[in-house]
Scaffold this motif. Structure first.
Motif, PDB file in Angstrom:
ATOM      1  N   VAL A  51       0.833  -1.203   0.000  1.00 21.47           N
ATOM      2  CA  VAL A  51       0.000   0.000   0.000  1.00 21.47           C
ATOM      3  C   VAL A  51       0.870   1.256   0.000  1.00 21.47           C
ATOM      4  N   GLY A  52       1.994   1.225   0.705  1.00 23.25           N
ATOM      5  CA  GLY A  52       2.912   2.360   0.655  1.00 23.25           C
ATOM      6  C   GLY A  52       3.457   2.594  -0.737  1.00 23.25           C
ATOM      7  N   ALA A  53       3.799   1.518  -1.420  1.00 25.06           N
ATOM      8  CA  ALA A  53       4.260   1.658  -2.805  1.00 25.06           C
ATOM      9  C   ALA A  53       3.149   2.199  -3.699  1.00 25.06           C
ATOM     10  N   SER A  74      -5.688  -3.829   8.464  1.00 26.46           N
ATOM     11  CA  SER A  74      -7.019  -3.496   7.962  1.00 26.46           C
ATOM     12  C   SER A  74      -7.079  -2.033   7.511  1.00 26.46           C
ATOM     13  N   GLY A  75      -6.442  -1.140   8.269  1.00 29.12           N
ATOM     14  CA  GLY A  75      -6.399   0.253   7.842  1.00 29.12           C
ATOM     15  C   GLY A  75      -5.678   0.430   6.521  1.00 29.12           C
ATOM     16  N   ALA A  76      -4.611  -0.329   6.309  1.00 32.54           N
ATOM     17  CA  ALA A  76      -3.900  -0.244   5.032  1.00 32.54           C
ATOM     18  C   ALA A  76      -4.765  -0.731   3.872  1.00 32.54           C
ATOM     19  N   LEU A  77      -5.530  -1.791   4.095  1.00 33.78           N
ATOM     20  CA  LEU A  77      -6.447  -2.258   3.042  1.00 33.78           C
ATOM     21  C   LEU A  77      -7.523  -1.216   2.746  1.00 33.78           C
ATOM     22  N   CYS A  78      -8.004  -0.539   3.779  1.00 31.97           N
ATOM     23  CA  CYS A  78      -8.973   0.544   3.563  1.00 31.97           C
ATOM     24  C   CYS A  78      -8.344   1.695   2.783  1.00 31.97           C
ATOM     25  N   VAL A  79      -7.078   1.973   3.030  1.00 31.16           N
ATOM     26  CA  VAL A  79      -6.370   3.007   2.262  1.00 31.16           C
ATOM     27  C   VAL A  79      -6.281   2.619   0.793  1.00 31.16           C
TER      28      VAL A  79
END
Length: 498
Positions: A199-201, A444-449
């Protein structure tokens, strides 16, 4: 044969010379014999011992015979020692157990502050929602109305989608942990590393300054998570066993996860209304400070909701392990919302920060190098955080739920119990369940992002960074509230020690 025949033990009195000979070992043993009362029976070959009435069991205590004295020397022979009898079935002193149904409101000042804050925030949210709707309806062509309409059309749907995704993830994590408790520890540790890195990438690929900054921060966090996963490998097996033990009582209490689900549903409704209020606050005076206040209020409220579910699960599981009782989930939930709500509010303010700083101090303490100054600072920080940790830790919620004590008192009592048991603090620090639950929320927050950021980038690039940050925030809060029961079930299995 009568009682007088057994008035004293027999002796062989043989005098030789001027003094009496010291009794033989056999004689000393006979002197320790216990007197009994023999009831006369009709003439017969054998007399048997027969109690006259039911008596309590007797404990016999004897004293050693006095040293032999010479009659010729003028000494007076002491009377024979009489055995002392004490009934054994006397009722032992009653142990005072702490009350399990305390009707005292804990941390009343904090409870009052939270309720006043909740009333003020509720008024502010209602006011900002009213302003947003009023501008759109009464002044549709005004600048504020057009901006608010754009926010509702382009900014709100991705956030609501992230909230819906977080609810699905919260239920999925709970189901997976109950089905495969041992395997999910490793899955969560390494999936958090891989998902946050991906997600950062993705955020950096959006090629905007704000999204690149968020992407770099997420990549750095993923690297730290990977290092932590490698370091925690030796603790995974112990944590997996704790998880496995923690989910066992769930089958006995079918509605144990009900309060967590209710908190998730309430969180969804509150966050939906809160997002509309943020849109209205963006066009009001001091929008930055106003939105920051709304964010802090949401964080505190969500943490209180999570700890209400924590207290409910903690009481049910603690009473199961302490007393073998199957407590009512509904009754425990009502206590958490009434008598123990003040402790939940106070703990929600300080526990996340205290535990995060203590984990950081533990990590710094492991970096043993040649820099004596840095090593001394790490040790000093660890000692300071340990001292603070005694007055506020997540283990206190089990004590609060079971005995109805205040937050600080429960923290001191719980950690004091741990420190009095050899090796218990090290065993507690070996458990990484709290870290696993935290990484579940981060993943889970990263998936939401990923969902909200991609959606917003495709519709309106200008809002990508803001929506991504908000999606991570609400996704983390919702999933943490959903995973509350597993965390406190883990703490409650230590309730016999606490």
């Amino acid at each position: 044969m009568g009682a007088a025949d057994n008035a004293a033990p027999r002796r062989d009195e043989t005098e030789g010379g001027r003094g009496a000979r010291a009794p033989a070992p056999e004689t000393e043993a006979k002197e320790r014999e216990v007197r009994v009362v023999v009831v006369d029976e009709p003439p017969g070959p054998v007399a048997r011992l027969q109690p006259q009435r039911p008596l309590a069991p007797l404990q016999v205590t004897t004293q050693a015979p006095p040293p032999p004295m010479s009659v010729a020397s003028g000494g007076v022979e002491p009377p024979p020692q009489v055995a002392t009898f004490r009934p054994l079935n006397q009722t032992p002193p009653q142990v005072a157990f702490a009350s399990l149904n305390s009707h005292v409101y804990t941390n009343g000042i904090t409870l009052c502050v939270f309720l006043v804050h909740l009333a003020a925030v509720g008024f502010a949210v209602g006011f900002f929602v009213f302003r947003a709707v009023k501008d759109i309806v009464q002044h549709p062509r005004s600048r504020n109305a057009q901006r608010e309409r754009n926010l509702l059309r382009l900014w709100l749907p991705p956030v609501e989608g992230a909230v819906a995704l977080s609810i699905v993830l919260a239920f999925a994590w709970q189901k997976a942990v109950r089905a495969w408790p041992r395997a999910m520890v490793r899955v969560i540790l390494w999936s958090s590393f891989g998902i946050t890195l991906a997600v950062g990438a993705l955020l950096m690929c959006f090629s905007m300054l704000a999204t690149v900054g968020l992407g770099v921060a997420m990549v750095m966090f993923s690297i730290g998570t990977g290092m932590y996963a490698c370091w925690a490998t030796r603790r995974v097996e112990f944590t997996a066993r704790v998880f496995e033990r923690a989910v066992q009582p769930v089958e006995k209490f079918r509605g144990l996860n009900g309060p967590a689900y209710l908190m998730v549903a309430a969180g969804f409704v509150w966050i939906s209304v809160w997002c509309v209020a943020v849109i209205g606050a963006a066009n009001y005076r001091f929008p930055g400070l106003t939105i920051l206040g709304l964010v802090l209020s949401l964080a505190w409220t969500a943490e209180v909701m999570r700890n209400v579910a924590n207290l409910t699960a903690s009481r049910v599981i603690a009473l199961y392990y302490l007393r073998g009782m199957q407590s009512s989930v509904q009754f425990s939930f009502q206590r958490a919302l009434s008598f123990n709500l003040g402790s939940a509010c106070l703990g929600s303010l300080f526990v996340p920060t205290i535990e995060a700083l203590r984990i950081l101090a533990l990590g710094l303490n492991l970096l043993e190098g040649e820099d004596e100054f840095m090593f001394s600072c790490a040790h000093c920080c660890l000692h300071v955080m340990n001292a603070i940790f005694e007055f506020g830790n997540s283990w206190a919620f089990v004590h609060i739920a079971a005995y109805g004590r205040g937050f600080v008192q429960a923290s001191q009592s719980t950690w004091g119990q741990f420190e009095r048991l050899p090796g218990m603090p090290a065993l507690v620090d070996s458990d990484i369940t709290s870290s696993v639950c935290f990484l579940t929320g981060v993943t889970s927050g990263a998936l939401c992002v990923a969902l909200a950021g991609s959606w917003t980038f495709a519709t309106h690039k200008h809002y990508t960074a803001t929506v991504s940050l908000l999606a991570f925030f609400v996704g983390y809060l919702i999933v943490r509230a959903g995973a509350a029961s597993q965390h406190k079930q883990k703490n409650a299995i230590f309730s016999p020690v606490i």
